[in-house]
Design a protein around this motif. Structure first.
Motif, PDB file in Angstrom:
ATOM      1  N   ASP A  15       0.808  -1.296  -0.006  1.00  0.00           N
ATOM      2  CA  ASP A  15       0.090   0.158   0.023  1.00  0.00           C
ATOM      3  C   ASP A  15       0.821   1.251   0.094  1.00  0.00           C
ATOM      4  N   LEU A  16       2.296   1.141  -0.092  1.00  0.00           N
ATOM      5  CA  LEU A  16       2.830   2.313  -0.303  1.00  0.00           C
ATOM      6  C   LEU A  16       2.670   3.111  -1.738  1.00  0.00           C
ATOM      7  N   LEU A  17       2.213   4.537  -1.788  1.00  0.00           N
ATOM      8  CA  LEU A  17       1.733   5.287  -2.860  1.00  0.00           C
ATOM      9  C   LEU A  17       3.295   5.410  -3.532  1.00  0.00           C
ATOM     10  N   ALA A  18       3.237   5.016  -4.805  1.00  0.00           N
ATOM     11  CA  ALA A  18       4.569   5.228  -5.769  1.00  0.00           C
ATOM     12  C   ALA A  18       3.940   5.662  -7.047  1.00  0.00           C
ATOM     13  N   MET A  19       4.280   6.764  -7.273  1.00  0.00           N
ATOM     14  CA  MET A  19       3.640   7.569  -8.646  1.00  0.00           C
ATOM     15  C   MET A  19       4.686   8.055  -9.556  1.00  0.00           C
ATOM     16  N   VAL A  20       4.414   8.073 -10.817  1.00  0.00           N
ATOM     17  CA  VAL A  20       5.318   8.704 -11.881  1.00  0.00           C
ATOM     18  C   VAL A  20       4.675   9.800 -12.314  1.00  0.00           C
ATOM     19  N   ASP A  21       5.476  10.907 -12.645  1.00  0.00           N
ATOM     20  CA  ASP A  21       5.002  12.157 -13.002  1.00  0.00           C
ATOM     21  C   ASP A  21       4.878  12.081 -14.585  1.00  0.00           C
ATOM     22  N   TYR A  22       3.845  11.514 -15.142  1.00  0.00           N
ATOM     23  CA  TYR A  22       3.540  11.475 -16.408  1.00  0.00           C
ATOM     24  C   TYR A  22       2.372  12.522 -16.369  1.00  0.00           C
ATOM     25  N   HIS A  23       2.777  13.874 -16.233  1.00  0.00           N
ATOM     26  CA  HIS A  23       1.848  14.742 -15.833  1.00  0.00           C
ATOM     27  C   HIS A  23       0.741  14.816 -17.279  1.00  0.00           C
ATOM     28  N   LYS A  24       0.985  14.414 -18.380  1.00  0.00           N
ATOM     29  CA  LYS A  24       0.164  14.739 -19.661  1.00  0.00           C
ATOM     30  C   LYS A  24      -1.235  13.902 -19.280  1.00  0.00           C
ATOM     31  N   VAL A  25      -1.103  12.982 -18.379  1.00  0.00           N
ATOM     32  CA  VAL A  25      -2.604  12.127 -18.300  1.00  0.00           C
ATOM     33  C   VAL A  25      -3.547  13.150 -17.414  1.00  0.00           C
ATOM     34  N   TYR A  26      -3.061  13.904 -16.790  1.00  0.00           N
ATOM     35  CA  TYR A  26      -4.061  15.185 -16.434  1.00  0.00           C
ATOM     36  C   TYR A  26      -4.409  16.257 -17.190  1.00  0.00           C
ATOM     37  N   ASP A  27      -3.762  16.495 -18.507  1.00  0.00           N
ATOM     38  CA  ASP A  27      -4.226  17.301 -19.348  1.00  0.00           C
ATOM     39  C   ASP A  27      -5.506  16.967 -19.672  1.00  0.00           C
ATOM     40  N   GLU A  28      -6.435  17.972 -19.781  1.00  0.00           N
ATOM     41  CA  GLU A  28      -7.856  18.017 -20.021  1.00  0.00           C
ATOM     42  C   GLU A  28      -8.216  17.289 -21.382  1.00  0.00           C
ATOM     43  N   ALA A  29      -7.317  17.801 -22.307  1.00  0.00           N
ATOM     44  CA  ALA A  29      -7.237  17.115 -23.748  1.00  0.00           C
ATOM     45  C   ALA A  29      -7.334  15.438 -23.791  1.00  0.00           C
ATOM     46  N   ASN A  30      -6.217  15.183 -22.831  1.00  0.00           N
ATOM     47  CA  ASN A  30      -5.976  13.803 -22.950  1.00  0.00           C
ATOM     48  C   ASN A  30      -7.103  12.926 -21.969  1.00  0.00           C
ATOM     49  N   LEU A  31      -7.573  13.820 -21.166  1.00  0.00           N
ATOM     50  CA  LEU A  31      -8.628  12.961 -20.209  1.00  0.00           C
ATOM     51  C   LEU A  31     -10.013  12.966 -21.046  1.00  0.00           C
ATOM     52  N   LEU A  32     -10.223  14.001 -22.113  1.00  0.00           N
ATOM     53  CA  LEU A  32     -11.358  13.731 -22.987  1.00  0.00           C
ATOM     54  C   LEU A  32     -10.995  12.558 -23.836  1.00  0.00           C
ATOM     55  N   LEU A  33      -9.722  12.282 -24.232  1.00  0.00           N
ATOM     56  CA  LEU A  33      -9.539  11.387 -24.983  1.00  0.00           C
ATOM     57  C   LEU A  33      -9.824   9.829 -24.250  1.00  0.00           C
ATOM     58  N   LEU A  34      -9.433   9.844 -23.149  1.00  0.00           N
ATOM     59  CA  LEU A  34      -9.529   8.537 -22.147  1.00  0.00           C
ATOM     60  C   LEU A  34     -10.906   8.509 -22.036  1.00  0.00           C
ATOM     61  N   ASP A  35     -11.824   9.344 -21.804  1.00  0.00           N
ATOM     62  CA  ASP A  35     -13.149   9.153 -21.589  1.00  0.00           C
ATOM     63  C   ASP A  35     -13.997   8.724 -22.844  1.00  0.00           C
ATOM     64  N   ASP A  36     -13.486   9.271 -24.072  1.00  0.00           N
ATOM     65  CA  ASP A  36     -14.252   8.717 -25.213  1.00  0.00           C
ATOM     66  C   ASP A  36     -14.014   7.387 -25.677  1.00  0.00           C
ATOM     67  N   LEU A  37     -12.508   6.929 -25.367  1.00  0.00           N
ATOM     68  CA  LEU A  37     -12.268   5.848 -25.740  1.00  0.00           C
ATOM     69  C   LEU A  37     -12.855   4.514 -24.831  1.00  0.00           C
ATOM     70  N   ARG A  38     -13.181   5.313 -23.280  1.00  0.00           N
ATOM     71  CA  ARG A  38     -13.823   4.092 -22.492  1.00  0.00           C
ATOM     72  C   ARG A  38     -15.307   4.191 -22.898  1.00  0.00           C
ATOM     73  N   GLN A  39     -15.846   4.974 -23.404  1.00  0.00           N
ATOM     74  CA  GLN A  39     -17.201   5.012 -23.817  1.00  0.00           C
ATOM     75  C   GLN A  39     -17.481   4.177 -25.177  1.00  0.00           C
ATOM     76  N   GLY A  40     -16.349   3.980 -25.810  1.00  0.00           N
ATOM     77  CA  GLY A  40     -16.470   3.276 -27.231  1.00  0.00           C
ATOM     78  C   GLY A  40     -16.948   4.144 -28.404  1.00  0.00           C
ATOM     79  N   LEU A  41     -16.548   5.488 -28.103  1.00  0.00           N
ATOM     80  CA  LEU A  41     -16.904   6.393 -29.231  1.00  0.00           C
ATOM     81  C   LEU A  41     -16.225   6.337 -30.306  1.00  0.00           C
ATOM     82  N   TYR A  42     -14.994   5.907 -30.221  1.00  0.00           N
ATOM     83  CA  TYR A  42     -13.913   5.873 -31.500  1.00  0.00           C
ATOM     84  C   TYR A  42     -14.062   4.330 -32.156  1.00  0.00           C
ATOM     85  N   GLY A  43     -14.527   3.393 -31.289  1.00  0.00           N
ATOM     86  CA  GLY A  43     -14.435   2.078 -31.933  1.00  0.00           C
ATOM     87  C   GLY A  43     -12.890   1.625 -31.823  1.00  0.00           C
ATOM     88  N   ARG A  44     -12.565   0.555 -32.511  1.00  0.00           N
ATOM     89  CA  ARG A  44     -11.366  -0.032 -32.196  1.00  0.00           C
ATOM     90  C   ARG A  44     -10.186   1.145 -32.877  1.00  0.00           C
TER      91      ARG A  44
END
Length: 414
Positions: A160-189
């Motif tokens: 349970d030790l928290l160990a994170m890597v600073d891939y800060h781009k995952v917090y960019d709103e543009a990439n969060l939008l991509l992640l959400d769209d992919l999860r919802q299947g908007l783009y297909g494969r």
């Protein structure tokens, strides 16, 4: 996770490293501007202290006189815009001690956590020091570039030790939008992903001494890892094989370093539903100094249902000024712009959001991140394996290098 109300004891932070990403201090300071002239990690820590989330801050380097210079450089923050810019220095003025961070880790009152931004070859050593003391940590990317090092650190992490890597781009709103769209299947494969990320050649002046000391480091580790990681993070796919190519030119001729100007990495992936796709990533480190933005970057997804373009260089702000000429600053990465209500406006900057997410989770205690999709050390196994395979490919005439999961762990097939 519910947002934490920080009414209790704040988190003390040990900041390990005193270079560009931590403090903004470089060989270019005072001569050429960069996109993080005051760093990212130290200002984020100071801002979080103003918010009441962070208490004591220790800044660790190896040269105490450099830390004193940094203290003097940011002293005006104490009155304008009203940030408490104080920190404890390890080592002190007049002292040289590459192991000073160990004293800081031992002396800092709990609860505490570490934020690590040191040269790549020191990453495993510093992470192991934190693990041995049960101190949560956030480390700049790439955490390591060889799977053996990653697995060794993971094996020493307490439960349970928290160990994170600073891939800060995952917090960019543009990439969060991509992640959400992919999860919802908007783009297909997903059929193909491509990215281009290159920086001004000024960065070689900043990192030249580091590259001389550790010639194994390359632009793929520093820049290419961003979108290589992003592809796996967004899709959840498993890398199957890697082929990398490289070109030499400006850096070899003008700096005498055997460092590639550009590296291209092609990866074959298997998605969670079993279908395969390919990604292609270009990383460069020799753009002209006159380039309008410090980092040129864009991403394209070719999918079953169409195309997705993500231009992460032009973010709505461009200016032309006498002297510096054309500029395209990224308002979402990191800058010390002012909030209308006072202080810095960091809440919308994804560089800051990465630090804030880590501090919030560290305050929440062990297990708070369970079930979350985060750039943790364990999650970085895919990008670590790809970087190792790409290095092996380059060393073997751009041969295709396979990756395979054995006994639950990813392995590069040598």
């Amino acid at each position: 996770m519910k947002r934490i109300e920080h009414d209790g004891q704040p988190l003390n932070l040990v900041l390990i490293g005193s270079g560009h990403y931590m403090t903004g201090q470089t060989t270019l300071s005072g001569r050429k501007a960069t996109d993080k002239d005051f760093g990212v990690l130290l200002p984020s820590a100071l801002h979080l202290r103003e918010r009441g989330w962070v208490g004591r801050i220790a800044l660790c380097g190896q040269n105490g006189d450099k830390l004193q210079t940094i203290r003097e450089r940011i002293a005006h923050w104490g009155t304008d815009p009203g940030i408490d810019a104080s920190f404890e220095a390890y080592p002190g003025p007049g002292q040289m001690d590459s192991g000073a961070y160990l004293r800081a880790l031992d002396e800092m009152p709990r609860p505490c956590a570490a934020v690590i931004a040191v040269p790549d070859e020191l990453h495993a050593e510093v992470m192991l020091a934190c693990a041995a003391r049960n101190i949560p940590f956030l480390i700049v990317k790439p955490a390591v570039t060889r799977l053996a090092d990653l697995h060794r650190v993971l094996d020493h992490l307490p439960d349970d030790l928290l160990a994170m890597v600073d891939y800060h781009k995952v917090y960019d709103e543009a990439n969060l939008l991509l992640l959400d769209d992919l999860r919802q299947g908007l783009y297909g494969r997903v059929h193909h992903v491509s990215s281009l990320m290159s920086q001004r050649r000024d960065m070689i002046e900043i990192y030249g001494r580091w590259l001389q000391r550790n010639p194994r480091c390359n632009i793929n580790h520093y820049l290419g890892s961003h979108y290589i990681h992003m592809t796996g993070f967004l899709t959840g796919a498993e890398p199957l094989d890697v082929r990398a190519t490289q070109q030499f030119g400006f850096i070899r001729e003008h700096h005498g370093l055997e460092v590639a100007d550009t590296i291209q990495t092609q990866i074959r992936w298997r998605a969670t539903d079993g279908h395969e796709f390919v990604s292609y990533h270009v990383a460069g480190w020799a753009d002209p100094s006159q380039t309008e933005s410090m980092t040129y970057q864009e991403m394209h997804l070719l999918t079953e249902n169409g195309h997705v373009f993500s231009d992460q260089r032009y973010r709505g702000t461009r200016r032309v000024l006498a002297g510096p000429g054309m500029q395209a600053p990224n308002p979402h990465f990191f800058n010390l712009s002012r909030a209308l209500t006072g202080g810095w406006n960091l809440e919308t900057k994804y560089g800051y959001q990465s630090v804030r997410a880590f501090v919030e989770l560290a305050l929440a205690g062990g297990g708070a991140s369970a079930g979350m999709h985060l750039p943790t050390l364990a999650e970085s196994e895919r990008v670590t394996g790809i970087l190792e395979a790409a290095d092996l490919s380059l060393a073997n005439g751009s041969a295709v290098v396979a990756l395979q999961r054995e006994a639950g762990r990813l392995q590069v097939q040598h």
